[in-house]
Design a protein around this motif. Structure first.
Motif, short mmCIF file in Angstrom:
data_model
loop_
_atom_site.label_atom_id
_atom_site.label_comp_id
_atom_site.label_asym_id
_atom_site.label_seq_id
_atom_site.Cartn_x
_atom_site.Cartn_y
_atom_site.Cartn_z
N GLU A 307 -74.24 10.41 -19.57
CA GLU A 307 -74.81 10.61 -20.89
C GLU A 307 -76.33 10.67 -20.80
OE1 GLU A 307 -73.55 7.40 -23.35
OE2 GLU A 307 -71.42 7.92 -23.25
N ASN A 308 -76.95 11.51 -21.64
CA ASN A 308 -78.40 11.58 -21.73
C ASN A 308 -79.03 11.96 -20.40
OD1 ASN A 308 -78.53 10.59 -24.58
ND2 ASN A 308 -77.64 8.76 -23.63
N ILE A 309 -78.84 13.22 -20.05
CA ILE A 309 -79.28 13.77 -18.77
C ILE A 309 -80.28 14.90 -19.03
CG2 ILE A 309 -78.55 14.91 -16.65
CD1 ILE A 309 -77.43 12.08 -16.95
N GLU A 310 -81.37 14.89 -18.29
CA GLU A 310 -82.37 15.96 -18.36
C GLU A 310 -82.59 16.52 -16.96
OE1 GLU A 310 -86.67 16.40 -20.45
OE2 GLU A 310 -86.56 14.82 -18.94
N VAL A 311 -82.60 17.85 -16.84
CA VAL A 311 -82.93 18.51 -15.58
C VAL A 311 -84.05 19.50 -15.85
CG1 VAL A 311 -82.11 19.89 -13.64
CG2 VAL A 311 -80.56 18.25 -14.74
N ILE A 312 -85.13 19.38 -15.08
CA ILE A 312 -86.32 20.20 -15.29
C ILE A 312 -86.72 20.89 -14.00
CG2 ILE A 312 -88.76 20.19 -15.95
CD1 ILE A 312 -88.19 17.66 -17.57
N ALA A 313 -86.97 22.20 -14.08
CA ALA A 313 -87.54 22.97 -12.98
C ALA A 313 -86.74 22.80 -11.69
CB ALA A 313 -89.00 22.59 -12.75
N ASN A 314 -85.46 23.12 -11.76
CA ASN A 314 -84.66 23.11 -10.54
C ASN A 314 -84.51 24.54 -10.04
OD1 ASN A 314 -83.00 20.97 -8.99
ND2 ASN A 314 -81.72 22.82 -8.96
N GLN A 315 -84.67 24.74 -8.74
CA GLN A 315 -84.66 26.09 -8.20
C GLN A 315 -83.29 26.75 -8.31
OE1 GLN A 315 -85.55 27.27 -3.82
NE2 GLN A 315 -87.51 27.26 -4.90
N ASP A 316 -82.23 25.96 -8.30
CA ASP A 316 -80.89 26.51 -8.51
C ASP A 316 -80.45 26.12 -9.92
OD1 ASP A 316 -78.71 28.03 -7.64
OD2 ASP A 316 -77.64 26.28 -6.92
N ASP A 317 -79.17 25.84 -10.11
CA ASP A 317 -78.66 25.52 -11.45
C ASP A 317 -79.15 24.15 -11.92
OD1 ASP A 317 -77.22 27.89 -11.25
OD2 ASP A 317 -75.46 26.88 -10.43
N VAL A 328 -69.57 15.12 -20.13
CA VAL A 328 -71.01 14.83 -20.21
C VAL A 328 -71.42 14.93 -21.68
CG1 VAL A 328 -73.32 15.53 -19.48
CG2 VAL A 328 -71.39 15.75 -17.90
N LYS A 329 -72.23 13.98 -22.10
CA LYS A 329 -72.73 13.97 -23.47
C LYS A 329 -74.25 13.93 -23.46
CE LYS A 329 -72.27 11.41 -27.83
NZ LYS A 329 -71.63 10.23 -28.50
N ASN A 330 -74.87 14.81 -24.23
CA ASN A 330 -76.32 14.87 -24.38
C ASN A 330 -76.99 15.29 -23.07
OD1 ASN A 330 -75.88 13.81 -26.96
ND2 ASN A 330 -76.28 11.72 -26.31
N ALA A 331 -77.17 16.58 -22.90
CA ALA A 331 -77.84 17.11 -21.71
C ALA A 331 -78.86 18.15 -22.12
CB ALA A 331 -76.83 17.73 -20.74
N ILE A 332 -79.99 18.14 -21.42
CA ILE A 332 -81.03 19.12 -21.67
C ILE A 332 -81.47 19.70 -20.33
CG2 ILE A 332 -82.83 17.34 -21.67
CD1 ILE A 332 -84.25 19.03 -23.84
N VAL A 333 -81.56 21.04 -20.26
CA VAL A 333 -81.98 21.72 -19.04
C VAL A 333 -83.16 22.62 -19.41
CG1 VAL A 333 -81.34 23.27 -17.17
CG2 VAL A 333 -79.66 21.64 -18.08
N TRP A 334 -84.27 22.47 -18.67
CA TRP A 334 -85.51 23.19 -18.97
C TRP A 334 -86.00 23.87 -17.70
CZ3 TRP A 334 -90.61 20.08 -20.25
CH2 TRP A 334 -91.62 20.96 -20.62
N ASN A 335 -86.16 25.18 -17.76
CA ASN A 335 -86.72 25.95 -16.64
C ASN A 335 -85.84 25.90 -15.39
OD1 ASN A 335 -89.01 26.91 -17.97
ND2 ASN A 335 -90.23 25.11 -17.41
N SER A 336 -84.54 26.08 -15.55
CA SER A 336 -83.69 26.19 -14.36
C SER A 336 -83.97 27.50 -13.64
CB SER A 336 -82.21 26.10 -14.74
OG SER A 336 -81.86 27.17 -15.60
N GLY A 337 -83.78 27.49 -12.32
CA GLY A 337 -84.09 28.67 -11.53
C GLY A 337 -82.98 29.70 -11.51
N ASP A 338 -81.74 29.28 -11.63
CA ASP A 338 -80.61 30.21 -11.64
C ASP A 338 -79.93 30.11 -12.99
OD1 ASP A 338 -78.62 31.97 -11.01
OD2 ASP A 338 -77.69 30.75 -9.46
N ASP A 339 -78.91 29.28 -13.11
CA ASP A 339 -78.21 29.10 -14.38
C ASP A 339 -78.51 27.71 -14.93
OD1 ASP A 339 -76.89 31.63 -13.86
OD2 ASP A 339 -75.66 30.50 -12.44
#
Length: 500
Positions: A307-317, A328-339
């Motif tokens: 729960e409550n996951i953030e992924v920022i600027a990853n070169q792949d997904d 999974v509950k509450n996820a934010i993805v910012w500037n992923s490199g692929d998907d």
């Protein structure tokens, strides 16, 4: 743990003890201890030793007593042998910090004669930065207020639990190929990383100058990627593999490392807890077209809490599921490199409440793949807000994609007619199309703010427009609840969610 000795010249004390013989004193038989250094210097939390005390007594040994600051730590009994040895080490505690700890080694022979050797251990301040260079094979705790450096691909092995306390910062050293750094939770291991809204746990690169207590990086932009690997959690839950094998190697981990295996037959497998986690600047390349995702979930079971996951600027997904049953509950993805979100191998959990902020290198906001073997199951993505970029597509549903996708709001995407197909949602392959026609692949309550002159049919391809509607910017009735990300996520602190 780091082991440091200073002044390791062995201290050899040989004292002849005197015994009374009538009115005339005569020397007693010899008792000696060698091999104990006089001093050593370490930081709090580090270990001194092991060192070997060699003891001898002509009349035969009785005991060796080891004292710390006058209190007995241990007593070793002998059976009259004339020589023996004992290995000793000591791990200092926070209470030992900034002090001198005095150890006494007292040997006694069968006649009661003794010899004492003193060792003074100078303990420095509590270490706040700790480098991890070896796999974690027994339960370990990474403590609040400290930064832990991943010195390689570090695996929590089967049977061990790694607890990461709130506010911890974990940094991966720079590396690629076989030297890519990552934290791997192997099958049968657990991670207990429960951050808190005011103390998120941050995974980042060593180049990041962030310290415990910070949310935004003081020196890194949120689009710098590929500086280290990422976080991989592997489990024993069912997954759909080509050839109907029961387990395979996760992508991003070399085949030579068997800790990278995932898959099994336990849908309720438990890999632990991930809460209030921010993963940044990862996705190191280990081979041509083989990068590490920000968060990889391979065969993870349903009793795992994420729960409550953030992924920022990853070169792949940003986040990729390979089979498994975890939700999974509450996820934010910012500037992923692929998907931003990628699903594979019949993952059957739910992704509830998500925000995807596509960047210049984002290929698809959603990439949805079908099963690879005969095992079939389906997942659900619901309550999402997807913010586009001129370089990105809404989604690609391919290779027999299945599942339910509902209550998702899209905006900020370009006109597909002007961007070589960018900005659309499409179904790829005959099996995916058949699944859509047969109700195995479902879309419900999709909303979109379109670019000028663009129609729903242009954006939502293959008949999916029938489940979508156009809304003015900000007038959406579906989408994510951004309040779940306030305060603890860099995206929220940086103002990226202000207009949602």
């Amino acid at each position: 743990m780091k082991k440091i000795f200073k002044g390791l010249t062995a201290l050899v004390l040989a004292v002849s003890l005197l015994a009374a013989c009538g009115e005339e004193e005569q020397p007693n038989n010899f008792v000696s201890i060698t091999g104990i250094p006089a001093t050593a210097v370490i930081e709090a939390g580090e270990t001194v030793g092991p060192v070997t005390a060699s003891i001898s007594a002509n009349d035969g040994l009785a005991t060796l007593v080891i004292r710390k600051d006058g209190s007995t730590l241990e007593t070793i009994n002998f059976n009259g042998e004339t020589s023996a040895s004992h290995e000793f080490s000591y791990t200092s505690t926070d209470e030992d910090a900034n002090s001198n700890v005095v150890f006494e080694f007292v040997a006694t022979d069968s006649n009661g004669d003794t010899q004492t050797v003193t060792h003074v251990l100078t303990v420095g301040a509590v270490a706040t930065t700790i480098r991890i260079a070896e796999n974690i094979e027994e339960d370990a705790v990474w403590e609040t207020g400290k930064t832990y450096i991943l010195g390689g691909r570090i695996t929590v092995t089967n049977g061990a639990t790694l607890t990461i306390e709130p506010g911890v910062v974990v940094k991966g050293e720079t590396g690629s190929g076989a030297n890519a750094t990552a934290l791997v939770i192997a099958r049968g291991a657990k991670i207990n990383a429960a951050g808190e809204p005011d103390q998120p746990i941050i995974f980042t690169a060593v180049a990041d100058e962030i310290e415990p207590g910070m949310v935004a990086s003081p020196n890194m932009d949120p689009d710098i990627d590929g500086l280290w690997g990422g976080l991989l959690v592997l489990g024993k839950a069912p997954s759909s593999f080509a050839g109907d094998v029961s387990e395979i190697q996760i992508e991003g981990i070399p085949p030579s490392d068997t800790n990278g295996l995932y898959g099994g037959d336990d849908p309720e497998d438990d890999s632990g807890v991930l809460k209030y986690i921010s993963i940044r600047h990862g996705g190191a390349n280990i081979g041509e077209g083989n990068e590490i995702n920000g968060l990889t979930l391979g065969g993870v079971g349903s009793t795992t809490i994420i729960e409550n996951i953030e992924v920022i600027a990853n070169q792949d997904d940003g986040i990729e599921w390979f089979g498994g049953t975890v939700s999974v509950k509450n996820a934010i993805v910012w500037n992923s490199g692929d998907d931003a979100l990628d699903t594979d191998q019949a993952w059957s959990g739910t992704m509830d409440n998500f925000i995807l902020l596509c960047g210049a290198n984002t290929d698809h906001a959603l990439e949805i793949d079908g099963p690879e073997g005969s095992y079939n199951d389906a997942h659900t993505l619901t309550n999402g807000t997807v913010i586009g970029h001129p370089a990105s597509e809404l989604g690609d549903f391919r290779d027999g994609a299945r599942g339910t996708f509902e209550n998702i709001y899209f905006f900020g995407f370009p006109d597909p007619a002007e961007t070589d197909g960018r900005g659309d949602l499409s179904l790829s392959g005959d099996v995916s199309l058949a699944n859509f026609e047969n109700g195995i692949l479902n879309f419900n309550s999709l909303e979109v703010t379109l670019a000028d002159g663009v129609t729903l049919e242009t954006v939502f391809r293959n008949g999916t427009h029938e489940h979508a509607s156009e809304v003015a910017l900000g007038e959406n009735t579906v989408g994510a609840d951004k309040s779940a990300f306030e305060g603890w996520s860099w995206a929220a602190v940086a103002g990226q969610l202000d207009d949602l």
